[in-house]
Every structure is written in structure tokens, then in C-alpha cells.
Scaffold this active site. Structure first.
Site, PDB file in Angstrom:
ATOM      1  N   ASP A  26      18.866   7.928  11.869  1.00 51.53           N
ATOM      2  CA  ASP A  26      18.255   6.731  11.350  1.00 51.53           C
ATOM      3  C   ASP A  26      19.347   6.269  11.088  1.00 51.53           C
ATOM      4  OD1 ASP A  26      19.326   7.744   9.222  1.00 51.53           O
ATOM      5  OD2 ASP A  26      18.118   7.771   7.457  1.00 51.53           O
ATOM      6  N   HIS A  27      18.968   5.266  10.202  1.00 50.36           N
ATOM      7  CA  HIS A  27      18.923   3.944  10.224  1.00 50.36           C
ATOM      8  C   HIS A  27      20.697   3.979   9.175  1.00 50.36           C
ATOM      9  CE1 HIS A  27      17.188   4.350   6.441  1.00 50.36           C
ATOM     10  NE2 HIS A  27      18.314   3.382   5.934  1.00 50.36           N
TER      11      HIS A  27
ATOM     12  N   CYS B 176      21.435  11.257   9.127  1.00 44.73           N
ATOM     13  CA  CYS B 176      20.691  10.869   7.877  1.00 44.73           C
ATOM     14  C   CYS B 176      21.409  10.022   6.660  1.00 44.73           C
ATOM     15  CB  CYS B 176      19.811  10.995   7.616  1.00 44.73           C
ATOM     16  SG  CYS B 176      19.712  12.360   6.357  1.00 44.73           S
ATOM     17  N   GLY B 177      21.117  10.078   6.287  1.00 45.09           N
ATOM     18  CA  GLY B 177      22.005   9.553   5.128  1.00 45.09           C
ATOM     19  C   GLY B 177      22.747  10.723   4.614  1.00 45.09           C
TER      20      GLY B 177
ATOM     21  N   GLY C 294      21.804  14.127   4.995  1.00 48.99           N
ATOM     22  CA  GLY C 294      20.916  14.998   6.195  1.00 48.99           C
ATOM     23  C   GLY C 294      19.872  15.983   5.224  1.00 48.99           C
TER      24      GLY C 294
ATOM     25  N   HIS D 211      24.949  33.528  12.935  1.00 53.74           N
ATOM     26  CA  HIS D 211      24.167  34.490  12.077  1.00 53.74           C
ATOM     27  C   HIS D 211      22.458  33.979  11.933  1.00 53.74           C
ATOM     28  CE1 HIS D 211      27.671  36.048   9.077  1.00 53.74           C
ATOM     29  NE2 HIS D 211      28.113  36.023  10.570  1.00 53.74           N
TER      30      HIS D 211
ATOM     31  N   ARG E 205      16.021  39.367  12.427  1.00 51.89           N
ATOM     32  CA  ARG E 205      16.001  38.291  11.761  1.00 51.89           C
ATOM     33  C   ARG E 205      15.770  36.863  12.255  1.00 51.89           C
ATOM     34  NH1 ARG E 205      21.705  40.300   9.274  1.00 51.89           N
ATOM     35  NH2 ARG E 205      20.630  42.124   7.281  1.00 51.89           N
TER      36      ARG E 205
END
Length: 168
Positions: A36-37, A92-93, A95, A125, A163
Site C-alpha cells: 500500500d502507500h 504495509c505500515g 504488516g 515449519h 499440520r
């Protein structure tokens, strides 16, 4: 004599580099990247770094830090393109938003990471195929080390495979 030693050392270093690339079995054909910005400046740094390392990078936007955009749009663009031959980097800012948005898509295993250790463990993992970085929370050098750790670490399989299969 010094010239011979320097050539020998250089040859040795080339062999080590070849060994490390083969050891890590980097078989990723393409790296998708989006932001993003708030993440744009770090995305550009990472993209340039990876291109210099001869990775094939597909930039899915955004293309400016000056125009506010919605992170879910870019997480979606990247997540819809994830397959077994590529991986993704979202910025992003914090995350967090990118991580939440990208994990909504089938076959995306997105990890919010802030260190190379977390990145490595997410691959070993959890077989993560996307990492999310918080541009406001991570230093440039740490981000680059984290990205390389992600790209050069393989999934261990074994007890982790069961898993990971449960995630789909």
C-alpha cells in the site's frame, strides 16, 4: 604470488556461493511483490535489491507513496496469483493488515515477520509462501535479510507437513 593467492581466494568464494545457492535449492521462478502507500518506499528498496540479485520480480503496485490506497486490494492482487512456482512479499505500515487480508485466500500461507529468524521458521515449519512486512516497524537492512532468509529456506516437511495440510 599475491595475485595467485587472490585468484585462489576468489575461486574459493565462487565455489562457496555456488554451494550456497544449490544448498538452498532456490527454485522459485518468480517473486510477486505489492504494497500500500505506507509500504511503497520499502517495497521499492526490496524490489531493486532482488532485481540486482537476478530474481524475477513482478510488481503488483501500488506505484506511489503519495496517494492513499486500500491494502486489501493489493493483498488480493498478489494472493490470487500465488502458486507452487512463485512466492509473495507484501508490505504495509504494520504488516498486520496485509497478513490478515492475504490469509483469506486458498493456498496462501502468509506470515507476518519482523526478523530473518521468523522468516526462516515460517518457511521451515509452516511452508509460508507469502511474507508480510511492516514498513513502519522494520529497518531496511533487517527487511532485506528477512526477505533473503525467506527466499533461501526450504520447507522441512516431516512432522510439519501434516499440520500444513490441515490449513487447506
Amino acid at each position: 604470488k599475491i595475485y595467485t593467492k587472490c585468484c585462489s581466494l576468489l575461486l574459493f568464494l565462487v565455489y562457496i556461493l555456488i554451494f550456497m545457492v544449490n544448498k538452498h535449492n532456490i527454485n522459485i521462478k518468480q517473486i510477486l511483490i505489492a504494497s500500500d502507500h505506507a509500504g511503497y518506499p520499502l517495497k521499492e528498496i526490496i524490489k531493486k535489491y532482488l532485481i540486482n540479485k537476478r530474481f524475477k520480480v513482478l510488481d503488483l503496485g501500488t506505484n506511489s507513496k503519495n496517494i492513499s490506497v486500500d491494502y486489501p486490494i493489493y493483498a488480493k492482487k498478489l494472493s490470487k496469483k500465488i502458486n507452487s512456482k512463485n512466492c509473495g512479499i507484501l508490505v504495509c505500515g504494520s504488516g498486520i493488515g496485509m497478513s490478515i487480508a492475504s490469509n483469506r485466500f486458498k493456498n496462501v500461507r502468509s506470515a507476518l515477520v519482523s526478523s530473518s529468524r521468523e522468516s526462516k521458521l515460517s518457511r521451515q515449519h509452516n511452508n509460508s509462501n507469502v511474507i508480510c512486512l511492516g514498513a513502519r516497524l522494520i529497518k531496511k537492512t533487517t527487511a532485506l535479510k528477512t526477505v533473503m532468509s525467506f527466499l533461501t529456506t526450504n520447507f522441512e516437511g516431516g512432522r510439519h507437513l501434516k499440520r500444513v495440510k490441515l490449513l487447506n
